[in-house]
Design a protein around this motif. Structure first.
Motif, short mmCIF file in Angstrom:
data_model
loop_
_atom_site.label_atom_id
_atom_site.label_comp_id
_atom_site.label_asym_id
_atom_site.label_seq_id
_atom_site.Cartn_x
_atom_site.Cartn_y
_atom_site.Cartn_z
N ALA A 65 -0.42 17.90 10.23
CA ALA A 65 0.70 17.45 10.00
C ALA A 65 1.26 16.37 10.87
O ALA A 65 1.89 15.34 10.57
N GLU A 66 0.94 16.56 12.13
CA GLU A 66 1.39 15.70 13.38
C GLU A 66 0.79 14.23 13.04
O GLU A 66 1.30 13.30 13.11
N SER A 67 -0.50 14.54 12.97
CA SER A 67 -1.47 13.58 12.63
C SER A 67 -1.29 12.50 11.40
O SER A 67 -1.63 11.30 11.37
N MET A 68 -0.87 13.20 10.43
CA MET A 68 -0.88 12.47 9.11
C MET A 68 0.76 12.31 8.66
O MET A 68 0.68 11.69 7.60
N GLU A 69 1.48 12.43 9.47
CA GLU A 69 3.07 12.20 8.97
C GLU A 69 3.16 10.53 8.62
O GLU A 69 3.78 10.23 7.68
N GLY A 70 2.86 9.90 9.44
CA GLY A 70 2.67 8.43 9.22
C GLY A 70 1.85 7.95 8.07
O GLY A 70 2.45 7.01 7.53
N ALA A 71 0.81 8.59 8.14
CA ALA A 71 -0.15 8.15 6.84
C ALA A 71 0.71 8.63 5.51
O ALA A 71 0.35 7.75 4.60
N VAL A 72 1.25 9.68 5.38
CA VAL A 72 2.11 10.08 4.29
C VAL A 72 3.13 9.02 3.76
O VAL A 72 3.12 8.42 2.79
N ASP A 73 4.11 8.68 5.02
CA ASP A 73 4.82 7.56 4.69
C ASP A 73 4.43 6.26 4.38
O ASP A 73 4.92 5.75 3.27
N GLN A 74 3.17 6.01 4.79
CA GLN A 74 2.57 4.91 4.23
C GLN A 74 1.87 4.82 2.91
O GLN A 74 2.29 3.89 2.14
N ALA A 75 1.60 6.04 2.69
CA ALA A 75 1.14 6.09 1.07
C ALA A 75 2.12 6.18 0.21
O ALA A 75 1.90 5.54 -0.92
N ILE A 76 3.23 6.66 0.42
CA ILE A 76 4.40 6.58 -0.31
C ILE A 76 4.92 5.09 -0.50
O ILE A 76 5.16 4.97 -1.62
N ALA A 77 4.85 4.48 0.47
CA ALA A 77 5.39 3.12 0.39
C ALA A 77 4.40 2.18 -0.53
O ALA A 77 4.82 1.35 -1.17
N ASN A 78 3.18 2.52 -0.24
CA ASN A 78 1.96 1.62 -0.95
C ASN A 78 2.39 2.34 -2.59
O ASN A 78 1.99 0.91 -3.20
N ALA A 79 2.41 3.27 -2.82
CA ALA A 79 2.54 3.60 -4.11
C ALA A 79 3.60 3.26 -4.71
O ALA A 79 3.75 3.14 -6.17
N THR A 80 4.87 2.85 -4.08
CA THR A 80 6.01 2.40 -4.73
C THR A 80 6.57 1.06 -4.65
O THR A 80 7.63 0.73 -4.85
N THR A 81 5.36 0.12 -4.06
CA THR A 81 5.68 -1.24 -3.96
C THR A 81 5.20 -1.94 -5.31
O THR A 81 4.02 -1.64 -5.74
N PRO A 82 5.92 -2.71 -5.81
CA PRO A 82 5.42 -3.50 -7.07
C PRO A 82 4.37 -4.33 -6.71
O PRO A 82 4.17 -4.99 -5.62
N ILE A 83 3.38 -4.34 -7.82
CA ILE A 83 2.00 -5.19 -7.52
C ILE A 83 2.16 -6.25 -8.22
O ILE A 83 2.52 -6.31 -9.51
N THR A 84 1.98 -7.24 -7.65
CA THR A 84 2.16 -8.73 -8.34
C THR A 84 0.81 -9.20 -8.35
O THR A 84 -0.06 -8.95 -7.49
N GLY A 85 0.55 -10.20 -9.28
CA GLY A 85 -0.60 -11.06 -9.33
C GLY A 85 -1.75 -10.41 -10.07
O GLY A 85 -1.92 -9.35 -10.58
#
Length: 456
Positions: free
Chosen positions: A436-456
């Motif tokens: 959990a300690e090592s993956m907390e940032g990765a989960v935040d990043q994965a959520i950010a990536n999944a909820t960012t509009p994809i253009t192009g």
């Protein structure tokens, strides 16, 4: 879709019956349909196909195109089963079957202007389809006042998946990921009580489950090598265990994905999984869940219910099979949560027949409600009879049907792609405190990536 008059105003009291599809019946549509009879509060086509409560509306554009993995319109053997979009409204369904990479092929269709009305998507399509700006809300076309959404339990699941307040993802009621099969011969040989009896008394919990795993992990010939394990792992078991707490490490609430990695409930699930695995008490076999369970190398397996008649059919006659839900988490509120997924039906931007698409998904809710064997007397007994026809014992058939009514926990983590790997699986091999300690940032990043509009 404009507001439409219902044929019958009497409330529908029949419970939900999963599934849709049907035998063609001769009718030219709802308005002025041929061979429509009314018997008391119920209305039928040709005396057999129940259409009680369905809206009286003309389908102007008959054809709906749908993109999916295979055939979409089911075939039924009984005259009381129907795919009412075709059978009652005269609709037509054109299926575009994917070949090769599912989503890449869809993007090519869109680029070529060959846009289907509906796309069937699995968990990862939410919110990806929205982020790619491929879909539109259903709200404008959907008769959301129709009581069938409540009568089939679909409304709660639809509401749970709103995005920016709109209904982008049409779904049926969330459906269970699987069931827990157990080998009756192995359980009985240890002197343990049948797990179904514990379930009936409300005593099927993580604690009793752990006890059963310990006592059914056996070295039967005394050579120091375990030859029967408590459970054989499947890809679905770890996530089902997490869901039984009522939480997973990624949540979706009020239209937002949330990092829930530090939840005590999530940690409890991870610790349970780690403790029964190869780094703990070695109660779980990491083998082939079909071949090994069929060969009697494990007492329990959590898997799809259909495996009971596809893969494990021989065990009903030899060892005997039982069915129970995932056990109750002991540190919660006593709710017996079952892991669940939503069906994802997306209305595409550029759809040629959004009104017809909306009517089709409404009809499928009526199919799930009204496809009931009149001789069975209830939707529940209809389902039980179907499982018995597939070789299940009456006890096991009742357990599968009852399990469908238990509270569900949607697996939101399936919507978020983790390049670092599935955390539920990794929890079998790495203590959660460090994972959990090592993956907390990765989960935040994965959520950010999944909820960012994809253009192009």
């Amino acid at each position: 879709m404009k507001k439409i008059k219902r044929i019958v105003t009497a409330a529908l009291a029949v419970a939900m019956l999963a599934g849709c599809g049907g035998q063609p019946a001769s009718t030219s549509g709802a308005s002025g349909a041929q061979n429509v009879q009314t018997d008391g509060d119920r209305t039928y086509i040709n005396g057999t196909l129940d259409v009680t409560g369905m809206p009286d509306v003309e389908l102007e554009n008959k054809k709906v195109t749908i993109y999916c993995w295979g055939e979409y319109v089911p075939e039924y053997e009984n005259d009381w089963e129907g795919f009412r979009f075709e059978d009652y409204y005269g609709g037509e369904v054109e299926v575009i079957v994917s070949n090769g990479d599912y989503y890449e092929n869809l993007y090519k269709l869109v680029a070529a202007g060959e846009i289907p009305d509906i796309v069937v998507g699995e968990a990862t399509s939410f919110p990806s389809m929205i982020m790619r700006d491929l879909v539109q809300p259903w709200d404008e076309y959907l008769d959301y006042d129709d009581p069938v959404w409540d009568e089939t339990g679909a409304r709660d699941s639809i509401e749970e998946m709103r995005w920016n307040g709109s209904i982008y993802n049409m779904t049926a009621r969330s459906h269970n990921l699987g069931v827990m099969f157990y080998n009756k011969r192995i359980v009985e040989s240890t002197g343990l009580e049948d797990p179904a009896e514990l379930q009936a008394r409300g005593e099927w919990t993580w604690d009793t489950f752990r006890q059963y795993l310990e006592e059914t992990t056996l070295d039967t010939n005394g050579d120091g090598v375990t030859d029967i394990y408590g459970i054989v792992n499947t890809g679905d078991f770890p996530i089902a265990l997490f869901c039984s707490t009522g939480e997973t490490h990624i949540e979706y609430t009020d239209g937002q994905f949330i990092n829930n990695l530090k939840s005590p409930k999530v940690q409890d699930a991870a610790n349970f999984l780690y403790d029964i695995g190869n780094n703990g008490d070695k109660l779980m076999l990491l083998g082939d869940p079909v071949a090994d369970f069929l060969a009697g190398k494990a007492a329990f397996v959590y898997t799809n219910d259909y495996r009971g008649y596809i893969d494990y059919a021989d065990l009903w006659e030899t060892d005997g099979l039982g069915v129970v839900p995932m056990p109750t988490y002991p540190n919660g509120d006593g709710t017996q949560y079952q892991a669940a997924l939503n069906d994802n039906l997306w209305l595409m931007k550029g759809a040629k027949n959004p009104e017809g698409a909306a009517l089709m998904v409404l009809c499928e809710r009526y199919d799930s409600l009204l496809n009931m064997d009149p001789e069975a007397g209830s939707a529940r007994q209809t389902q039980i009879n179907s499982w018995i026809d597939h070789g299940f014992t009456e006890e096991a058939a009742e357990a599968v049907v009852d399990l469908q009514e238990l509270p569900v926990k949607v697996i939101w983590s399936r919507s978020i792609t983790m390049p670092e790997g599935n955390l539920e699986y990794r929890a079998m091999d790495e203590p959660w405190t460090t994972l959990a300690e090592s993956m907390e940032g990765a989960v935040d990043q994965a959520i950010a990536n999944a909820t960012t509009p994809i253009t192009g």
